[in-house]
Design a protein around this motif. Structure first.
Motif, short mmCIF file in Angstrom:
data_model
loop_
_atom_site.label_atom_id
_atom_site.label_comp_id
_atom_site.label_asym_id
_atom_site.label_seq_id
_atom_site.Cartn_x
_atom_site.Cartn_y
_atom_site.Cartn_z
N ARG A 117 0.81 -1.22 0.00
CA ARG A 117 0.00 0.00 0.00
C ARG A 117 0.85 1.28 0.00
O ARG A 117 0.55 2.22 -0.74
N THR A 118 1.90 1.31 0.81
CA THR A 118 2.64 2.56 0.99
C THR A 118 3.95 2.61 0.21
O THR A 118 4.58 3.67 0.14
N ALA A 119 4.40 1.51 -0.38
CA ALA A 119 5.67 1.51 -1.10
C ALA A 119 5.59 2.35 -2.37
O ALA A 119 4.54 2.41 -3.03
N THR A 120 6.70 2.99 -2.72
CA THR A 120 6.73 3.76 -3.97
C THR A 120 6.73 2.82 -5.18
O THR A 120 6.20 3.15 -6.24
N PHE A 121 7.35 1.65 -5.01
CA PHE A 121 7.29 0.61 -6.04
C PHE A 121 6.14 -0.30 -5.66
O PHE A 121 6.31 -1.28 -4.94
N GLY A 122 4.94 0.06 -6.09
CA GLY A 122 3.73 -0.60 -5.62
C GLY A 122 3.15 -1.58 -6.62
O GLY A 122 3.84 -2.09 -7.51
N ARG A 123 1.86 -1.82 -6.48
CA ARG A 123 1.19 -2.85 -7.27
C ARG A 123 1.26 -2.56 -8.77
O ARG A 123 1.46 -3.46 -9.58
N LYS A 124 1.11 -1.30 -9.15
CA LYS A 124 1.13 -0.94 -10.57
C LYS A 124 2.48 -1.27 -11.19
O LYS A 124 2.57 -1.85 -12.28
N GLU A 125 3.55 -0.88 -10.48
CA GLU A 125 4.90 -1.11 -10.99
C GLU A 125 5.23 -2.60 -11.05
O GLU A 125 5.86 -3.08 -12.00
N VAL A 126 4.79 -3.33 -10.03
CA VAL A 126 5.02 -4.78 -10.02
C VAL A 126 4.31 -5.42 -11.22
O VAL A 126 4.85 -6.29 -11.91
N GLY A 127 3.08 -4.96 -11.48
CA GLY A 127 2.31 -5.49 -12.61
C GLY A 127 3.00 -5.27 -13.93
O GLY A 127 3.02 -6.15 -14.80
N GLN A 128 3.59 -4.08 -14.10
CA GLN A 128 4.32 -3.78 -15.33
C GLN A 128 5.55 -4.66 -15.46
O GLN A 128 5.85 -5.19 -16.54
#
Length: 391
Positions: A117-128
């Protein structure tokens, strides 16, 4: 030991802990893992120097076990970093039990941490990044909203095939919220009604934002020891009566039937090892990444027939006061979901059997089932837990 069923009750969970569930700004994945790990070890009445087995996994690192070992300052003789998504930490049980039984190790720490939730490298970036690191050739070219679109596909098919309704799916979300309201650790505790779910913003038809799990931070850990040792430790031992893991596919487009999951196999294996049936289970902790999951797992694990999950949950049947206690912590829908929820399901099962659940405690609970799901209805792992009187 020729028959794996003979491992029934040979190991027990002696300590559990969670930390940073909800929002944990300023922490890293490793810090949430380490704090929950230390607390679980202390809860078990042990020291970190007693830990000689480690099971862990991360969505972001293929060699995650090694920095965890370094960070905790341990030198385990047994290591399992199998990563099959959110079911991993339930799937880790049986291999760890084999390691304990053989004498390879004496105390296994299973741990996880995520600041999704709070990481700058979050769910969107992991998905990419996954499009390159974990390509799914039959799905990624169409750019679906994953994992949501996959579960929406399963939900739409279940509705078409069995007449399941959005109102029945909403029952799952409302039940989870009612349980969460009894859990101080739960992230979302505001009132939620069936109408609220039906009117919520549609994200991937037929699933709305309220049909979808939370995006939170959180760390969780548990400690597994041989049953004879558990008797000498501070907490009431919670024995592993059965465990099974199954995986039939990676991509949901490769499923033969998107309404039938590998939980049919993992559940059958766990029940066979435990020598129990669904009617013998007092508390369920099911991986509820989306509302459809609960219906599918109730069916595939044998609590109702295929296609009858919708009617089964109607009228608050799985809510507080209902006929079956499901996701008593609030689940991934209302309590915590830092990307991989399985360890939190198992911890809730342990807490219920230890009688640690306060207002949400199920009186007299002696057995619990915790079920993990990974990927997009891909990997499935089922654990059946019990108190001493079930041995």
């Amino acid at each position: 030991m020729s028959d794996w069923k003979q491992l029934r009750g040979r190991a027990a969970i002696a300590g559990v802990a969670t930390f940073g569930c909800g929002e944990a700004p300023g922490y890293t994945d490793m810090e949430l893992l380490a704090i929950s790990a230390r607390q679980a070890v202390a809860d078990a009445g042990l020291k970190m120097s007693d830990i000689d087995g480690l099971c862990t996994a991360s969505a972001g690192a293929t060699m995650w076990a090694m920095p965890v070992i370094e960070h905790l300052g341990i030198r385990p003789s047994y290591i399992d970093s199998t990563m099959i998504g959110g079911s991993s930490f339930i799937a880790h049980l049986l291999p760890a039990m084999h390691a304990l039984e053989s004498g390879q190790c004496n105390a296994v720490l299973v741990c996880y941490g995520s600041t999704q939730r709070t990481a700058t490298f979050g769910r969107k970036e992991v998905g990419q990044s996954r499009k390159f690191l974990d390509p799914q050739p039959y799905e990624h070219p169409y750019e679906p909203m994953m994992p949501l679109s996959a579960y929406a596909l399963a939900a739409a098919r279940h509705m078409h095939q069995y007449g399941t309704t959005r109102r029945q799916l909403a029952e799952v979300a409302v039940a989870a919220r009612q349980w969460a309201q009894k859990n101080p650790e739960a992230f979302m505790r505001d009132p939620l009604t069936i109408e609220d779910v039906l009117k919520a913003r549609m994200v991937s038809d037929p699933l709305s934002v309220r049909d979808s799990c939370l995006v939170t931070d959180g760390g969780g850990a548990y400690v597994l020891v041989r049953a004879d040792r558990a008797k000498d430790l501070p907490n009431k031992p919670v024995y592993v009566l059965g465990n099974g893991t199954a995986c039939w596919n990676r991509q949901i487009s490769s499923m033969h039937d998107v309404t039938v999951t590998a939980a049919k196999d993992s559940g059958a294996a766990a029940f066979a090892m435990a020598g129990l049936a669904p009617k013998d289970i007092d508390v369920l902790a099911l991986y509820d990444a989306f509302t459809i999951n609960v219906l599918l797992f109730l069916e595939d694990l044998g609590f109702c027939k295929k296609g009858e999950g919708g009617p089964f949950v109607e009228n608050g049947a799985i809510a507080p006061g209902g006929r079956l206690a499901v996701n008593t912590n609030g689940g991934g829908l209302s309590c915590v979901h830092p990307g991989m929820y399985g360890i939190f399901a198992l911890i809730e099962g342990v807490r219920q059997l230890r009688g640690n659940c306060g207002e949400r405690q199920i009186t007299g609970a002696k057995t619990a089932l915790a079920h993990g799901n990974g990927g997009t209805l891909s990997s499935q792992a089922t654990a059946i837990l019990g108190l001493a009187e079930t041995l």
